[in-house]
Write a protein that holds these residues in place. Structure first.
Motif, short mmCIF file in Angstrom:
data_model
loop_
_atom_site.label_atom_id
_atom_site.label_comp_id
_atom_site.label_asym_id
_atom_site.label_seq_id
_atom_site.Cartn_x
_atom_site.Cartn_y
_atom_site.Cartn_z
N HIS A 58 -61.35 -44.91 18.87
CA HIS A 58 -61.29 -44.51 20.41
C HIS A 58 -62.69 -43.64 20.84
O HIS A 58 -63.16 -42.72 20.17
N ASP A 89 -62.79 -36.25 16.20
CA ASP A 89 -61.75 -36.92 16.77
C ASP A 89 -62.07 -37.76 18.01
O ASP A 89 -62.03 -37.06 18.92
N GLU A 113 -57.03 -42.91 24.67
CA GLU A 113 -56.04 -42.87 23.73
C GLU A 113 -55.62 -41.66 23.66
O GLU A 113 -54.21 -41.63 23.51
N GLU A 114 -56.42 -40.52 24.05
CA GLU A 114 -55.43 -39.25 24.20
C GLU A 114 -54.56 -39.28 25.37
O GLU A 114 -55.08 -39.98 26.52
N ASP A 152 -59.08 -43.39 12.72
CA ASP A 152 -58.65 -41.96 13.49
C ASP A 152 -57.54 -41.17 12.88
O ASP A 152 -56.60 -40.70 13.94
N TYR A 162 -61.18 -35.40 9.38
CA TYR A 162 -61.41 -34.40 10.39
C TYR A 162 -60.24 -33.31 10.18
O TYR A 162 -59.07 -34.00 10.09
ZN ZN Z 1 -57.79 -39.58 17.89
#
Ligand code: ZN
Length: 372
Positions: free
Chosen positions: A76, A106, A139-140, A163, A340
């Motif tokens: 994303h 991210d 996406e968030e 992700d 991450y």
């Molecule tokens: Zn993400």
């Protein structure tokens, strides 16, 4: 430039490119140019128009020569706040922000790994499957990019979302469905010092209801949480309205629905008992990821991870990702670990070695699909 310096360079370029949810225009331009330079035909769907964003999802296709099934890779383009003006630092092999913003690994880690994995495959002249790359918006905050993705433009039968905030080698094969709930108890206001007996406290009604309700861990597959609440206007007024927001999650959609029904019924019954009213806003957010280790998408992810010299590990998560939407649309999709850490926080970090490993996994997926 070596492959490794190029990968790091790409990652740093992406995290220093400003992007936010529904404000992914600059990021999309940078990514589109990189994809076109590698021979992709790039389209943008109308998801941006639908949700009031700057750009749609990027959908990029590149014809292969292996005659095998197409490979779909997805990451994303947006990130949470504070995520602009990022100044990445590298110390002892770990990338962080300067402490005033998130890092944005991210999901820049996923974006960079996909670009590097494809570039490497092209340069090494390996057999290539047809590639479909999807870089989503928004996406968030609710997976709104993938929810509005034009799936008619895709032909792949499985998808890999790059992700997950788990170590590289992890494969997320289970993730819960989610329903967002808002419950509003409406009592009756009255002066708290003069005539409190004429009021009905929404807070007291809600408190009674909550003691009668199953919340938290419901069963191994199901959870329920009311995380935000507000009510009242003054200390001397009997609270008229008390509102609670939360979510219910389960790997099994029927169990999620059952739990929502339970909560709604308890609020309704208790409100009626006290002469109050109850309003509910119930919003289905997305379905589950519930894949079996035998599914092709998991088998091929495992094979690619082994091919990259790592040990695959199947994991369940409590969070959602674009994988939930792909699965709901009939494309089995797993989310792969990118390494991450501390996502959505000022302490977010990524080891350079993990970034290298996730690019290795993307490259291995390409090789795996070409030979499948
Ligand atoms: Zn993400």
């Amino acid at each position: 430039m070596t492959e490794r310096t190029r990968l790091l360079d790409t990652f740093l370029t992406l995290v220093t490119t400003d992007t936010q949810t529904k404000r992914e225009g600059r990021m999309a331009d940078v990514l589109q140019a990189r994809l076109e330079a590698m021979g992709f035909a790039v389209m943008r769907d109308d998801a941006g128009e639908r949700i009031g964003g700057e750009t749609g999802n990027l959908i990029a296709k590149r014809k292969g020569n292996s005659g095998s099934a197409p490979l779909l890779l997805c990451a994303h383009m947006d990130r949470v706040s504070p995520g602009t003006g990022i100044r990445p630092q590298i110390k002892d092999g770990v990338i962080t922000s300067d402490g005033t913003t998130i890092l944005g690994a991210d999901d820049a880690a996923g974006l960079a790994a996909i670009l590097e994995g494809v570039q490497r495959a092209i340069e090494q002249g390996v057999a290539m499957p047809d590639l479909e790359v999807v870089f989503t918006i928004a996406e968030e905050g609710g997976l709104n990019g993938s929810k509005n993705l034009d799936f008619s433009l895709l032909s792949a039968r499985e998808a890999y979302i790059i992700d997950s905030s788990t170590p590289v080698g992890s494969i997320i094969h289970q993730a819960p469905a989610q329903t967002k709930v808002t419950y509003r108890v409406i009592g009756k206001a009255a002066h708290g010092g003069v005539e409190p007996e004429k009021g009905i406290s929404a807070l007291v009604v809600a408190a009674h209801a909550l003691t009668r309700m199953k919340l938290g861990r419901i069963d191994p597959e199901t959870t329920a949480n009311l995380g935000v609440a507000r009510g009242g206007t003054a200390t001397n007024i009997v609270m008229e309205t008390f509102e609670m927001h939360g979510d219910v999650r389960s790997l099994v959609t029927a169990k999620m629905d059952e739990q929502v029904k339970h909560m709604t019924e308890v609020f309704e019954r208790t409100a009626a008992e006290f002469g109050a009213r109850m309003e509910a806003d119930i919003e289905f957010a997305y379905g589950p990821v519930n894949l079996s280790p035998d599914d092709t998408v998991i088998q091929r992810a495992s094979a690619a991870i082994r091919r990259a010299g790592l040990t695959p590990s199947l994991r369940a998560t409590g969070g959602g990702s674009d994988a939930n939407i792909f699965n709901a649309r009939g494309i089995p999709a797993c989310n792969l670990g990118t390494g991450y850490r501390g996502a959505h926080s000022l302490q977010e970090s990524l080891e350079v070695a993990e970034l290298e490993r996730i690019a290795d996994v993307v490259f291995a997926l390409i090789v795996e699909y070409a030979s499948a």
